[in-house]
Structure formats: C-alpha cells, structure tokens
Motif scaffolding. Structure first.
Motif, short mmCIF file in Angstrom:
data_model
loop_
_atom_site.label_atom_id
_atom_site.label_comp_id
_atom_site.label_asym_id
_atom_site.label_seq_id
_atom_site.Cartn_x
_atom_site.Cartn_y
_atom_site.Cartn_z
N THR A 121 0.83 -1.21 0.00
CA THR A 121 0.00 0.00 0.00
C THR A 121 0.86 1.25 0.00
O THR A 121 0.59 2.20 -0.74
CB THR A 121 -0.94 0.00 1.22
N THR A 125 0.75 3.96 -3.01
CA THR A 125 0.37 5.35 -2.76
C THR A 125 1.53 6.29 -3.05
O THR A 125 1.31 7.40 -3.53
CB THR A 125 -0.12 5.56 -1.31
N LYS A 128 1.54 6.69 -6.83
CA LYS A 128 0.47 7.58 -7.29
C LYS A 128 0.79 9.03 -6.95
O LYS A 128 0.49 9.94 -7.72
CB LYS A 128 -0.87 7.17 -6.66
N LYS A 129 1.41 9.25 -5.79
CA LYS A 129 1.78 10.61 -5.42
C LYS A 129 2.83 11.16 -6.37
O LYS A 129 2.77 12.31 -6.78
CB LYS A 129 2.29 10.63 -3.98
#
Length: 139
Positions: A121, A125, A128-129
């Motif tokens: 995770t 994330t 994606k950031k």
C-alpha cells in the motif's frame, strides 16, 4: 422496456448489477476449470482473481464493467467468513490438542501478511503521489 435494455450501458439499475456479477462469476468459473485441469496446488479462487486481473490489465474487461459489484463484495467480505468461523467453533474440541501448532502457524503468517500489505500500500500510494506530482509539474 426497450429491446436494447440489456446492452452494456443502457440497462436499468438491477440489470447492470446482474451483468457485473455475472462477469465476476464467469472468472470464478474459469478459475474452477483451471483448478481441475492444472495439477498445481493453487486454489480456484486465486486462478479466477489472476484471470480477472489479467483481463483488466489487457483491457479485455473494463473496470466499469465490474467496479460497483466488486466494491460491494469487498465491503461485505468479512461477512463471508462467518460460516467458516462457525465451522471452526464446532471443531474446537478436536482443535484443542493442536492449539499450539496452529498458533505457531497463524501468528507469523498474519504478521507477514500485514507487513506485506502495508508495504504494498505504501509503495502504491507513493507511486500515485509521484505521478500526481509529475502531472502537476508538467502543467
């Protein structure tokens, strides 16, 4: 009701969910077939999930074709474990003798799953950031 009511985008609320559920069930069925055909110790549900993931990645199935029902099934996921937990409670007397080996097996695996899920995770994330930051910098 129109003759085209069962088309992908034109169905009513119930029809849309039935077809989404049918798509997911089709991959579960293909997983069952692979489980019978292939001599590997892999559960049929894993085959089905891998096939669905591959179909989504190769754009054979659009995410919108399974999204709402998939989200719903994920939401009720803990409820699906109730029958299994009830079955374990019925066998508690037989399992009492094996309690220590069971705990020795369950505790490290649980920790390993939690750590790997957390790291995955965090990695996703973070990716994606970075993509969002790159998109903002490009504009």
């Amino acid at each position: 009701m129109s003759i085209y009511a069962f088309d992908r985008g034109k169905g009513n609320f119930t029809t849309k969910y039935i077809f989404q559920f049918a798509r997911i069930l089709a991959f579960c069925f293909l997983g069952e077939i692979l489980h019978v055909v292939l001599p590997l110790p892999v559960p049929a549900s894993v085959y089905g999930l891998v096939l669905l993931l591959a179909a989504l990645n190769f754009k054979l199935v659009k995410l919108d074709d399974v999204k709402e029902v998939g989200t719903y099934l994920t939401g009720i996921f803990p409820l699906l474990f109730v029958p299994a937990a009830a079955g374990v409670m019925e066998l508690w007397a037989e399992m009492g003798e094996m309690l220590l080996p069971i705990l020795v097996a369950i505790i490290p695996v649980t920790v390993l799953v939690m750590v790997s899920a957390g790291k995955t995770t965090q990695a996703l994330t973070g990716r994606k950031k970075k993509e969002a930051d790159n998109d903002a910098a490009a504009e």
